[in-house]
Write a protein that holds these residues in place. Sequence first.
Motif, mmCIF file in Angstrom:
data_model
loop_
_atom_site.group_PDB
_atom_site.id
_atom_site.type_symbol
_atom_site.label_atom_id
_atom_site.label_comp_id
_atom_site.label_asym_id
_atom_site.label_seq_id
_atom_site.Cartn_x
_atom_site.Cartn_y
_atom_site.Cartn_z
ATOM 1 N N VAL A 92 11.083 2.335 -5.179
ATOM 2 C CA VAL A 92 10.872 1.074 -4.473
ATOM 3 C C VAL A 92 9.412 0.888 -4.080
ATOM 4 O O VAL A 92 9.081 0.015 -3.280
ATOM 5 N N GLY A 93 8.532 1.731 -4.630
ATOM 6 C CA GLY A 93 7.105 1.506 -4.442
ATOM 7 C C GLY A 93 6.532 2.103 -3.166
ATOM 8 O O GLY A 93 5.483 1.680 -2.696
ATOM 9 N N GLN B 239 7.821 -2.920 4.021
ATOM 10 C CA GLN B 239 8.090 -1.525 3.671
ATOM 11 C C GLN B 239 9.481 -1.120 4.122
ATOM 12 O O GLN B 239 10.208 -0.427 3.412
ATOM 13 N N ARG C 124 12.047 -2.315 1.823
ATOM 14 C CA ARG C 124 12.108 -1.446 0.644
ATOM 15 C C ARG C 124 12.938 -0.206 0.937
ATOM 16 O O ARG C 124 13.695 0.273 0.088
ATOM 17 N N ARG D 160 17.959 2.842 0.322
ATOM 18 C CA ARG D 160 19.205 3.388 0.864
ATOM 19 C C ARG D 160 20.412 2.840 0.110
ATOM 20 O O ARG D 160 21.340 3.575 -0.212
#
Lengths: 329, 364
Positions: free
Chosen positions: B153-154, B171, B174, B179
């Motif tokens: 997810v970066g 964030q 993300r 999860r």
Amino acid sequence: MSEQLRPDQAPATSEDAAPRVGTIDSQPATTAPAQDVIVDEREGISFTTRSFGRQTWDRFRRHKVAMFAAALLILLAISFWVAPVLSPYGFRDIDVAAMRQGPSIAHPFGTDQIGRDLMVRTFHGGRFSLRIALVVALLTTLIGTIIGSIAGYFGGVVDTLLSQVINLFLIVPALVVLLVVGVRYGASPNGIAIILAFLLWPGIARVVRGLFLQYREQEFVLAAKAAGARAPRIIVRHILPNTFGPIIVNATLLIGTAIILESTLSFLGVGVTPPTPTLGNLVNEAKGAIDSRPSTILIPGGFVVLIALCVNFLGDGLRDALDPTTRKG
Amino acid sequence: MTATDRSVATTPTGDPVLEVTDLVKHYPIRAGILRKQVGSVHAVDGVSFTLGHTETLGIVGESGCGKTTLGRTLLRLVEPTSGEVRFKGEDVVAAGNRRMRELRQDMQMVFQDPFASLNPRMPIQDIISEPLQIHGTDKKEARQRAGALLAAVGLSPEHGNRYPHEFSGGQRQRIGIARSLAVNPDLVVLDEPVSALDVSVQAQVLNLLEDLQEEFELSYLFIAHDLSVVRHISDRVAVMYLGQIVELADRDELYEAPAHPYTHSLLSAVPVADPDLEHSRERIILEGDLPSPSDPPSGCRFHTRCPIAQDNCVTDVPPLLEVRPGHWASCHYALGPDETLVQRVKELGREVHLAESETGITQA
């Protein structure tokens, strides 16, 4: 959160200056060994991080009165345990040659009607009183948290039943119960502690129930349910850690309540059986001397007030430091 | 809504992942000492649709129209009052506790508020790996997978031992997405996943969701109130009003040729980026407030605010009918493909309540 976010104008690579970082309380980031900077290139921002414990301690430290109260309490506790050891007198030692003395070099707090040194008895009494109060706070918190969390998490019929039990305990006239039960079971310090815990738990239970009602609707609890978590896991791992703040504050304040209640009971003669000294017993024993030697009643009474006051200031400081509703960011 | 052939109200691509039939969720309203039920909130009232493999179905509607309840009911985070939810052919509503926990590995959810959906007292690697640990993966392996998911997810896997408050809204969202992907689900219900985020961050998260959909072959139910966001990500779009789906069509069809007057008025509320077009276009203003879902209007639920409502709209419930191939609408007087709501109102000889130009500058 928003106050933590600062545009990353001076990245950490700058050589001549330390990285400029925003902190929650917008103080200069001078005390920052436990802090570090997150740089998110994707979103072009950086911000400092501090652990929950660290943030709490930083806030508590700035609460001068609470810091002073905490220091004084620790000092008192140490003296309660150390002073009797250093004293040449035992708390049961009778000296018929030195009865009913006022303060002197040999007996700074004076002596009682059978010549026992009041200083060693006061410090010993403080030890017993404080021990009782700590046991009460622990037991009360334990019972109250268990019952409150079950009532708050499950709601419905369970909550209705437990809430009725809580209300029942809250309307019971505490002093009457203490007088009746105290005569029968209150002789030992632990007996008194158990009786007090039995009477005080509904207060904590109500607080914990309210917190659970509030948290069980939070999205992170739903997320845990969506992940397949069962009730015990959600209660213990997800909700309880979030309620520690208010629980700790209440437990602290309970110490003050317990000290005062124990003194009341002992003063009324249904507390810890003499000759074991507690602060309440000492006041009780000295009540005949209120005109002739007021210091014998003022000193143990003063200790009760001092401890209760310190505990309350400490509780206030902890509340400010821990309460999530006052938490910035 | 009377029973209609709603099972056809779908154009699934491939085997459907999710089939929802007549789903109802009523919340009881209780009053008095005896907690007697005095009424109910019709949060979701007879919703039917299907969701195909790797398809994205957008659900749009005003606040309080039951979108969120719908998403939660599908995963049984809220127990449905009645109706059927079939996940890959299996009846989810009838599943026992044990089976439901197993099913939760395949059906996941991303929540709206990135600040409320992560436990503030848990490091994010535990937040992400918890679903795995619940389903029996050992802690070490689960944490490794959490690291891989963070990367997917970066985010940086090294940040796994940090706490949610150390991250920004984007964030955090993300992290919430990571999860939901931990247990390798087939279906993800996205409950307004970007509406709490800044516009620039919205785009990043939307792109991430699209990439992940391709990578992990996910089917999305994308709940939102932002029409442009839904248009960007959805294959098909359903419009909800007061607990019911009033229109369901392919994305472009719905946005370019809406048949339901409600959809029409919703779309006309979206500003157009071209200032000339924005000032020249005619915008219909909906009269009145959203009626209470505890006492929904009779007949067509939209008739109290509908500019083209007729007498029979007050009494007759319009079924969800296929007005054009693959395009379903529940309106007695559905609009044609090239017809605008303003035209229809004028045809009926009624007064048109148009929005006034907000800037007040007259275009030359």
